[in-house]
Design a protein around this motif. Structure first.
Motif, mmCIF file in Angstrom:
data_model
loop_
_atom_site.group_PDB
_atom_site.id
_atom_site.type_symbol
_atom_site.label_atom_id
_atom_site.label_comp_id
_atom_site.label_asym_id
_atom_site.label_seq_id
_atom_site.Cartn_x
_atom_site.Cartn_y
_atom_site.Cartn_z
ATOM 1 N N UNK A 87 11.445 -60.348 46.834
ATOM 2 C CA UNK A 87 10.031 -60.609 46.572
ATOM 3 C C UNK A 87 9.781 -61.653 45.474
ATOM 4 N N UNK A 108 14.033 -59.650 39.392
ATOM 5 C CA UNK A 108 13.328 -58.508 38.797
ATOM 6 C C UNK A 108 14.120 -57.219 38.985
ATOM 7 N N UNK A 222 14.926 -53.583 60.263
ATOM 8 C CA UNK A 222 13.791 -53.034 59.507
ATOM 9 C C UNK A 222 13.263 -54.074 58.522
ATOM 10 N N UNK A 226 9.519 -55.731 58.744
ATOM 11 C CA UNK A 226 8.628 -55.724 57.577
ATOM 12 C C UNK A 226 8.145 -57.137 57.273
ATOM 13 N N UNK A 227 9.078 -58.095 57.246
ATOM 14 C CA UNK A 227 8.715 -59.453 56.848
ATOM 15 C C UNK A 227 8.045 -60.237 57.972
ATOM 16 N N UNK A 230 4.936 -56.494 60.498
ATOM 17 C CA UNK A 230 4.234 -55.572 59.590
ATOM 18 C C UNK A 230 3.322 -56.353 58.650
ATOM 19 N N UNK A 231 3.751 -57.551 58.257
ATOM 20 C CA UNK A 231 2.888 -58.369 57.403
ATOM 21 C C UNK A 231 1.614 -58.765 58.141
ATOM 22 N N UNK B 33 2.563 -57.657 45.257
ATOM 23 C CA UNK B 33 3.509 -58.674 44.780
ATOM 24 C C UNK B 33 4.891 -58.437 45.385
ATOM 25 N N UNK B 34 5.244 -57.163 45.574
ATOM 26 C CA UNK B 34 6.546 -56.843 46.159
ATOM 27 C C UNK B 34 6.505 -56.962 47.678
ATOM 28 N N UNK B 35 5.305 -56.934 48.213
ATOM 29 C CA UNK B 35 5.096 -56.983 49.672
ATOM 30 C C UNK B 35 5.288 -58.405 50.186
ATOM 31 N N UNK B 36 4.801 -59.396 49.424
ATOM 32 C CA UNK B 36 4.875 -60.777 49.904
ATOM 33 C C UNK B 36 4.948 -61.734 48.730
ATOM 34 N N UNK B 37 5.797 -62.735 48.852
ATOM 35 C CA UNK B 37 5.888 -63.739 47.777
ATOM 36 C C UNK B 37 4.574 -64.493 47.616
ATOM 37 N N UNK B 40 2.475 -63.096 44.839
ATOM 38 C CA UNK B 40 3.188 -62.936 43.568
ATOM 39 C C UNK B 40 2.250 -63.031 42.371
ATOM 40 N N UNK B 49 7.143 -60.048 36.827
ATOM 41 C CA UNK B 49 7.930 -59.341 37.841
ATOM 42 C C UNK B 49 8.709 -58.163 37.304
ATOM 43 N N UNK B 50 9.368 -58.356 36.152
ATOM 44 C CA UNK B 50 10.160 -57.248 35.618
ATOM 45 C C UNK B 50 9.259 -56.083 35.216
ATOM 46 N N UNK B 53 8.192 -54.269 38.351
ATOM 47 C CA UNK B 53 9.342 -53.575 38.932
ATOM 48 C C UNK B 53 9.558 -52.241 38.187
ATOM 49 N N UNK B 133 13.490 -46.540 47.190
ATOM 50 C CA UNK B 133 13.467 -47.946 46.771
ATOM 51 C C UNK B 133 13.569 -48.079 45.249
ATOM 52 N N UNK B 148 12.626 -49.374 53.325
ATOM 53 C CA UNK B 148 12.091 -50.719 53.126
ATOM 54 C C UNK B 148 11.066 -51.057 54.207
ATOM 55 N N UNK B 149 11.089 -50.311 55.321
ATOM 56 C CA UNK B 149 10.089 -50.517 56.378
ATOM 57 C C UNK B 149 8.948 -49.500 56.282
ATOM 58 N N UNK B 153 4.666 -49.876 55.640
ATOM 59 C CA UNK B 153 3.850 -49.361 56.748
ATOM 60 C C UNK B 153 2.858 -48.313 56.252
ATOM 61 N N UNK B 156 0.069 -49.887 54.330
ATOM 62 C CA UNK B 156 -0.966 -50.491 55.184
ATOM 63 C C UNK B 156 -1.935 -49.420 55.663
#
Lengths: 261, 204
Positions: A87, A108, A222, A226-227, A230-231, B33-37, B40, B49-50, B53, B133, B148-149, B153, B156
């Motif tokens: 990420x 991170x 998976x 997700x990438x 799911x996005x 932020x963790x879902x998509x760059x 961010x 980020x740290x 996290x 995670x 991670x999936x 989900x 959402x």
């Protein structure tokens, strides 16, 4: 720009571990005590401060005792699962020459790359909480030197060059081996991840698992799901929800209290 | 002249709701932020980020604990009954304020109950996958691949419910926001939106 690569001809590995030492020294790793588990292997697996491990696999193949030695390190995939899962912008970069490099300043420590990697290579440091792996000595390659493991290899097991040239060499070598009677000899370079910039020649290419290599490496589905879809689902739910709300408010409006008590 | 007021949500109910909402917004924003760059920038806003996290999982645990309190308080009131099922079948009429044929609601209408169950189920999934995670170095690969999936989900699903919830309570039903902030509604509001509940309160 030409892709660079490392060729590992496992048939020529003598298990001397010079590459392990060179890797530790060049990358300035602290000394790590090995583990003795009745094999010649330095430790059970890779570590955050140990990026290059010779695996000693003793097994019986077709009734004959085999001692398969295989170098285990980052494969520098063209379609890298670590990058897909990461990420943090700039934490993992793919150079134009194909090297996949971690930049710990931007990491991170979420560990998603560990899950995304089909080869189980990145390792989280318990002290810095950042992830580390082989950089194909990107600092050496940038100034025209070969990676330290290759520099140290006393047989011609390891070689460094452009991906195309090494691929040619690997195919030729596999052909030689087949002509010598090793019918299953072949090249291993992970087509499922768009090709890897670490190429193996295996005497038993039909059973890469015996060398500690996955049979058909690909980015875990998976992670891809997700990438990808799911996005889009998330975007549709969120922005679709906002748009629906807007249309609803303008067309239907609020629900006033209609009973007076 | 003071209008008569009916207590809709007690002080503990309101506090729990709003603390849950705050933890949801934090976990949600840091999570994007963790879902998509491309998202961010939320990490930058929240300290880098740290920082996210380290704190996103803690925010998530706080969210789950608060939601568990809400669950304990409301689960019995959120049972879907026969009227609710009929309500859901004609919810398209409810949406356009055509209330003829829409069954009267108790303290919570069927839509609110659906939100409750969507949030409860997705919170369980988010919590379980989130623990996996959180400590990747301790978890087997198979679990991490599932988490991670399922984590995004469930996020959402949860977010989808909240979009509707926020829209309904701030814009569609005047008085609903005040009910959760200050705790009271007018008799007319109660009779209009939750007639069965209104009658039950009157009988007391």
């Amino acid at each position: 720009m030409q892709k660079v690569a490392k060729l590992i001809d496992t048939t020529l590995c003598i298990g001397c571990k010079a590459c392990e030492v060179a890797c530790q020294q060049w990358n300035d790793q602290e000394f790590t005590m090995g583990v003795f588990n009745n094999t010649y292997q330095t430790m059970p697996s890779l570590a955050h401060n140990f990026w290059n491990l010779i695996q000693f696999n003793e097994l019986e193949i077709n009734g004959a005792q085999s001692w398969l030695m295989a170098k285990y390190q980052c494969m520098h995939c063209a379609d890298a699962g670590c990058i897909k899962a990461c990420p943090a912008p700039g934490a993992i970069v793919q150079n134009a020459n194909g090297i996949v490099d971690f930049n710990q300043d931007n990491c991170i420590g979420c560990g998603y790359c560990i899950t995304g990697c089909p080869f189980d290579v990145p390792r989280l440091s318990p002290t810095t909480k950042k992830v580390y792996k082989c950089s194909l000595c990107s600092d050496r390659v940038a100034v025209g030197l070969e990676p330290s493991c290759i520099k140290a290899c006393p047989t011609s097991c390891l070689s460094f060059g452009t991906r195309d040239a090494l691929h040619h060499n690997a195919s030729k070598r596999a052909e030689e081996l087949r002509a010598d009677g090793h019918a299953q000899a072949g090249v291993y370079d992970g087509p499922g991840v768009g090709g890897t910039n670490v190429i193996y020649v295996l005497k038993h290419a039909d059973r890469p698992q015996d060398y500690g290599l996955p049979k058909d490496p690909h980015i875990p589905w998976t992670v891809s799901l997700w990438k990808g879809p799911v996005k889009w689902l998330g975007n549709a739910v969120f922005f679709g929800g906002l748009l629906t709300a807007l249309v609803h408010y303008i067309k239907v409006g609020p629900k006033e209290a209609h009973r007076d008590e | 002249m003071n209008k008569p007021r009916i207590e809709r949500f007690t002080f503990p109910e309101r506090m729990t709701h709003w603390l849950t909402a705050i933890s949801f917004v934090y976990a949600g924003l840091s999570g994007t932020a963790l879902w998509s760059r491309k998202m961010w920038w939320t990490a930058s806003v929240l300290g880098g980020g740290e920082t996210i996290r380290a704190w996103h999982p803690i925010g998530g645990v706080v969210f789950a604990l608060l939601l568990a309190l809400m669950f304990r308080r409301w689960a019995t009131q959120m049972k879907i009954d026969a009227d609710d099922r009929r309500w859901l079948a004609v919810s398209h009429k409810y949406a356009i304020h055509d209330e003829a044929g829409v069954p009267e609601s108790g303290r919570f209408n069927a839509g609110q109950k659906m939100l409750f169950w969507v949030q409860s189920v997705s919170a369980i999934v988010l919590f379980a996958s989130g623990i996996v995670l959180w400590f990747p170095e301790l978890m087997p690969r198979g679990l991490r691949l599932i988490a991670i999936l399922t984590h995004p989900l469930a996020a959402v699903a949860s977010l989808g419910g909240i979009v509707v919830h926020v829209y309904m309570t701030t814009l569609v039903v005047p008085g609903a926001l005040n009910a959760m902030l200050r705790g009271w509604v007018t008799p007319g509001w109660a009779a209009s939106h939750h007639a069965k509940w209104f009658r039950a309160v009157q009988r007391k």
